[in-house]
Enzyme design. Structure first.
Site, PDB file in Angstrom:
ATOM      1  N   GLY B 128      35.004  39.740  47.275  1.00 59.26           N
ATOM      2  CA  GLY B 128      34.867  38.634  48.223  1.00 59.26           C
ATOM      3  C   GLY B 128      35.050  37.287  47.546  1.00 59.26           C
ATOM      4  CE1 TYR B 129      34.705  37.333  42.931  1.00 55.97           C
ATOM      5  CE2 TYR B 129      36.777  37.278  41.735  1.00 55.97           C
ATOM      6  CZ  TYR B 129      35.426  37.572  41.767  1.00 55.97           C
ATOM      7  OH  TYR B 129      34.820  38.097  40.670  1.00 55.97           O
ATOM      8  CB  SER B 130      40.790  34.991  48.810  1.00 56.24           C
ATOM      9  OG  SER B 130      41.437  35.234  47.606  1.00 56.24           O
ATOM     10  CB  SER B 162      42.144  44.570  49.608  1.00 57.19           C
ATOM     11  OG  SER B 162      43.091  43.559  49.837  1.00 57.19           O
ATOM     12  CD  GLU B 244      40.364  44.159  37.408  1.00 51.72           C
ATOM     13  OE1 GLU B 244      40.725  44.660  38.458  1.00 51.72           O
ATOM     14  OE2 GLU B 244      40.470  42.939  37.165  1.00 51.72           O
ATOM     15  CG  ASN B 372      52.992  37.062  38.193  1.00 51.84           C
ATOM     16  OD1 ASN B 372      51.857  37.576  38.175  1.00 51.84           O
ATOM     17  ND2 ASN B 372      54.090  37.779  38.222  1.00 51.84           N
ATOM     18  CD  GLU B 373      54.268  31.540  40.227  1.00 50.13           C
ATOM     19  OE1 GLU B 373      53.389  32.135  40.878  1.00 50.13           O
ATOM     20  OE2 GLU B 373      55.398  32.013  40.024  1.00 50.13           O
TER      21      GLU B 373
END
Lengths: 360, 389, 360, 389
Positions: B128-130, B162, B244, B372-373
């Protein structure tokens, strides 16, 4: 030399674009994709507005060329339209150019009016264009043709077959009694099927030269579809990164985002020139297979890379079903493979390296 | 420098490989596919999880005081690599990173309460981050947790959660101090997903994979839902991400996909495999796969030495996600019109639609888990010491 | 598995690095490049410090392996050293492993003391490794070997030749009476020549297996040279962009610059693992030609791309003779081609696609 | 849309092609090579210049009031393309962009004084923009020009002043108003390089190509050395860059290099050309070359319509400079150990060392003339309308 559209070309673009923006929502496209058919209302409009007549000789046709058809295709692609336009028109053009005038006189009016939808049925299990194994015994064909786009809504198929040693194109009616469909599901979600003919009556249209032309013109027009999908993904991305804020500013102000967008735009710009140059060359009566393969190769790379970067810059929202970007990712990749993938075209170019060139 | 497994690691690898080969049945693959976009676990996968836990294979890397054997993180690497090489999608989900966070930051009671379920796979955590306005810029999150007596009351909305619909808990970042600077007022909670006030709404993706929005409406949790110190959540979350990373990137699964492509060509398209130009493309992919392997093992080796990779985890993340895209894309190109067929096309779809699937899912790996940026900026700033703007 | 250097390995690295930083300036390298010789002082140091003995069996040798030799090579490359270290040591190791013990006993002490410098002379005009056309008639050879590195300062050549149908390696003295040089000038500015033998007396060393090993070990060690050049270019660039200010801040703060540096570092990191893994594998007595080709291919791409990005980020200063970056650009590209270019290795990998792998 | 030359353009193209084939002799190539790193022009090249000027081929594109025929810029494009395709290194140097600037911003006297020499190639201008601390950040330049009666007195230092040693003048950006904001206080001057106070010091590059530092020590020039309005130099310099761009990127020369690579393989390395994998590489290069052609013609077409390309010139610059590097690098790789041989190796060097040379010079094209990173920002901001940070 002038890469700008002529006034007539601008009018064609504006006319179809206005219609599509006004009438076709992406939610309608979602519905069409789920029911496996095609957009009948759009097709009716294309017929009524004369777009289906565009590339045929006057008086019945619009007397325009492939460049104009390309403009139409690009706009339709940018709205993710679901209509067998390229399929039908290139098959009918093939009849007009290479077939018996009587047959052409019978077919073209039906195409122009929107009553006839033809799908090219060229591939067999070995997935090779310019090639057929299915035997043509004069009046009928039997066997399976693969990856036939818009097969469910086609009224006719233009089938490649082998007449003795000679390649021929033959026209078959889409009669469920003797042409049965095995539906395929691919990334584009557009209707596609393998079609199995059994003693299906056909009429011979033309020979190998016509097949070569038909493949060539579909190669380029599918490259225009790649271009359209890439252009749309680019514009959606530019709009998105101007609006989306993170870290207190629009993400479009970040150099990494800007440089991705610049690379996308550069690929698309080169793609635009190369595809329209091929169309123009065909309108001039020439077709350079290597130039076609080059345009096609670059278009495949462009749409694949541009849609992927579009996702990278959109983040989560871009992959959701409710956002519209995926139409171009999915359709783009299908078109990137159809009529010659980046790999297939590169193999052809590799085989012919060093041959004489026809470009400026 | 040493590029071999120890005898003990090699023996363990053989054990896991043997187990994986027994578990990796067609029935399991069918069960996983039937789980589909929802990603629900069936009984076979559940049984595999239990068996892995019974053997103590995961917790063997944890410190002895938490029931582990303090084995090198290589054992965990080997466990995942061997299972994924065999096609067994073993994963604890996010709990795999939350376990170590609880070990490091949790109270004794929290350890007793949560760790066994995490190890056995029965407790599953969504991340639960975004939030709608906190994607790459996570520190902008607005979900609030407010003290009420001994409890916390949570209000807000999370996005891209997700697995929330198949999870028991969410590992939640919430703002506990709105007065503090952006990064400083965040705390971490473990919140059950079945309590009152939690609403999970599906968000479907074109990748054939479901994610969720999760709404928190006066959700009340006990004081022991807070993991670590109040307002220290940013640090705890970052630390959890580091943990992780011994298996980050999914090299084993990518290698398996590459081998499946080769096997498919060998069996079904020998005429393509005979083309020198096709072979060049396959060779290029193989070299790129090796770079993913090299970066993966470099990163894991740093972790196994007990050090923190400053930039290598980010390198793995970038390289593996780009390779995933290259592999999916190239496979579809190589296979011609068969390439874009999805699994719904049945036996005509190459490798049961694996490459179409790989291609559609590859964007998510590129922007998800820190785009990736951002990873490249981490490499430059944290790894190479370049200045912030 | 552990990618960190052992204590001994760290000592080797620190020892040679300290010496090079202290004793060898890039101006000295400029001088050496212009006079076509090699660095005699460095060579003397390498002998005296035991580095020339490193990979040979004790008691005369250091008993270390190829990994340790790789560390030495990497450091020498990072200082753009001018010395036939790889050439001499791999030839002598070849004699030690595959040759007659008597010959080894004669040669290795001379190599260890610095008195003997051997260049492999394997290529002919058709530029193929693992291959020779030059005939070996038992006691002497005649013909031309191409692209012989450090030919002018070599005391001996290890020549591949064809003895009947069998490939052999033979040792020739560098005697100007029967081995004449045609100097070549290449981008590296390191000494190189075609060597023409005329009835040059030689001693047979070993057969095809030795040649295969010699080529393999040189492939990997030249990959280490690529790695070293790329690593150095990366570090110079990181230092430069931290210091150079434009638009009121260090250019290293710009995202585009950071992302270039991140890509460079990622390529180098993968390159490091792959090259040392090959060296380690050879130390274990194995050699996987495909793993070697993979490492070599990636190293070639890495050094080419990294040095080019280094220039892009340095701007004007980076291409000047007085700045030191070009040593790594030039040497890097020469090494990117030597012992198997990106293209050549990819062709090999393509030919062998699908064969069994030996990696983790 | 139209992708053909007009009859008139085609006839002109044939004329230039005929002329180019007569000029492109081995003697000329030898002369150019003998000019070497210094880039000095010999008599043959000088005569070619004069003949091109005598035929009015360059000035035909200028407005009639300046002695031109107001032909489409396509004629200038064709002139350069045909000469470069034949290997004739025709260039006015920087004067080719300064001519139009003088036409637009100069006084009548300045036009009379400078234009004939520019067109005939007798007046050659070096570009005096960069300074030690003003590279990409040009507006930071410190060279000062101070009024003294009717004259200007110039002090400062320029860097990367390529061709200064074979030029008659420098097109100089100098600060005339140190009080104004960075971009606003700059003016443009044409300064003779043979006057007192000018010192030219060579800067040698590893690319085998000489550039210079130029020092200005109380250099006095007349009032008519100022081109355009005082303090408007930034705008004038930007405008001058736009003008140069109908032939930007050097597509014709790149295409020639590609053809030379093919011819070399055909003649000297047929066994390589027969390799399918080599052919793939060549095909990839050909596709990339086509993208350079497409961007070049798109850009030129915009200019020919009288419009200003917002981003297309930058696209050409990026694509052509990257292709140059790819071509040089791939050619060296393909040719094996012959690849890195430089021209000093005589007949053993492939194509007289062309690819080694291409490779060594390619970095300069990537950072010079506005680094590719700046070009990408121009594309994004000026072309796509993305915001500045």
């Amino acid at each position: 030399m002038d890469t700008a559209l002529s006034e007539t070309q601008e009018l064609i673009r504006a006319s179809i674009r206005d219609y599509l923006r006004r009438e076709i929502t992406f939610d309608r496209i979602r519905e069409l994709e789920s029911n496996g058919g095609y957009d009948e209302a759009l097709w009716l409009h294309l017929g009524r507005s004369g777009f289906l007549a565009l590339p045929f000789a006057s008086p019945i046709g619009g007397g325009a060329g492939l460049v104009e058809l390309g403009i139409l295709v690009e706009e339709l692609t940018r709205r993710a339209s679901v209509a067998p336009l390229i399929e039908t028109l290139t098959c009918a053009m093939c009849v007009e150019r290479f077939g018996d005038p009587g047959l052409a006189g019978e077919i073209i009016p039906q195409v122009v009016s929107g009553g006839m939808r033809i799908s090219p049925a060229l591939l067999e299990r070995d997935d090779r264009y310019d090639h057929a194994m299915l035997p043509f015994d004069g009046g009928a064909i039997s066997g399976t043709k693969c990856f036939v786009d818009y097969a469910p809504s086609a009224t006719h198929y233009l089938v490649s077959a082998l007449d003795g040693g000679e390649l021929v194109l033959a026209l078959a009616e889409a009669n469920p009694d003797n042409a049965t469909l095995r539906m395929l599901d691919n990334i584009s979600r557009l209707p596609q099927a393998n079609v199995t003919f059994s003693r299906t009556p056909v009429r011979r249209v033309a020979g190998a030269e016509a097949l070569h032309w038909l493949v060539g013109v579909n190669r380029v027009l599918s490259a225009v579809q790649r271009l359209g999908a890439a252009q749309q993904a680019l514009e959606m991305t530019v709009d998105y990164v101007k609006a989306r804020e993170q870290f207190g500013q629009p993400i479009g102000a970040f150099q990494a985002v800007q440089h991705h967008c610049a690379n996308m735009a550069t690929m698309v710009e080169a793609c635009r020139f190369l595809t329209y140059e091929c169309l123009w060359q065909m309108d001039e009566g020439a077709m350079d297979d290597r130039l076609v393969a080059t345009a096609k190769n670059w278009a495949a790379r462009t749409v694949t890379e541009v849609t992927m970067l579009a996702h990278e810059l959109h983040g989560g929202i871009g992959v959701t079903e409710e956002y519209d970007l995926h139409f171009f990712t999915r359709r783009g990749k299908d078109r990137a493979v159809a009529w010659g993938s980046a790999d297939e075209t590169l193999r052809y170019l590799a085989d012919t390296v060093g041959q004489q060139n026809s470009w400026h | 420098m040493d590029f071999a497994w120890t005898d003990e690691q090699e023996a363990y690898r053989q054990d896991v490989r043997q187990f994986a080969s027994e578990v990796a049945t067609q029935a399991l693959f069918d069960e996983v596919r039937a789980g589909g976009a929802e990603g629900a676990r069936g009984p076979l996968m559940r049984r595999a999880h239990q068996e892995i836990d019974r053997r103590g294979w995961l917790r063997m890397c944890w410190p002895t005081e938490y029931g582990g054997e303090a084995k090198s993180p290589w054992f965990q690497y080997i466990l995942f690599a061997e299972l994924h090489s065999a096609g067994v999608p073993y994963s604890l989900g996010t709990a795999g990173m939350i376990g170590p966070a609880i070990m490091t930051f949790g109270t004794e009671d929290q350890k007793t309460k949560f760790l066994p379920g995490i190890w056995s796979g029965e407790m599953r955590c969504a991340l639960g981050y975004s939030e709608p306005n906190a994607g790459s810029d996570l520190a902008s999150l607005r979900t609030r947790a407010v003290r009420d007596g001994d409890d916390w009351v949570i209000n807000g909305q999370k996005l891209w959660t997700s697995g929330a619909h198949v999870s028991t808990h969410v590992w939640l970042a919430a703002r506990t101090n709105p007065e503090a600077p952006k990064h400083a007022g965040i705390s971490m909670f473990i919140v059950p997903l079945d309590g009152p006030g939690v609403t999970i709404r599906p968000v479907h993706t074109y990748a054939g994979w479901r994610t969720n929005e999760v709404f928190f409406d006066d959700v009340r949790v006990g004081g022991d839902a807070l993991i670590g110190k109040e307002d220290r959540g940013w640090y705890i979350a970052a630390n959890a991400l580091d943990h992780e990373r011994v298996s980050i990137g999914g090299y084993a699964e990518l290698a398996r996909s590459y081998e499946i492509l080769l096997a498919h060509l060998r069996e079904h398209r020998p005429e393509l495999l005979a083309e020198p130009q096709v072979r060049v493309r396959l060779a290029e992919l193989m070299v790129e796969l090796h770079t993913v392997r090299a970066l993966t093992l470099t990163n894991a080796s740093i972790i196994a030495r007990g050090e923190t990779p400053t930039m290598q985890a980010s390198m793995v993340k970038v390289a593996s996600s780009e390779f995933r895209y290259h592999l999916g894309s190239a496979a579809m190109d190589l296979l011609g019109r068969y390439g874009p067929l999805s699994s719904a096309s049945g036996e005509l779809a190459p490798a049961e639609g694996r490459f179409d699937n790989l291609y559609r899912r590859s964007p998510i790996l590129r922007f998800g888990g820190g785009a990736n940026e951002l990873q490249r900026s981490i490499i430059a700033q944290r790894g190479l010491g370049l200045p912030r703007q």
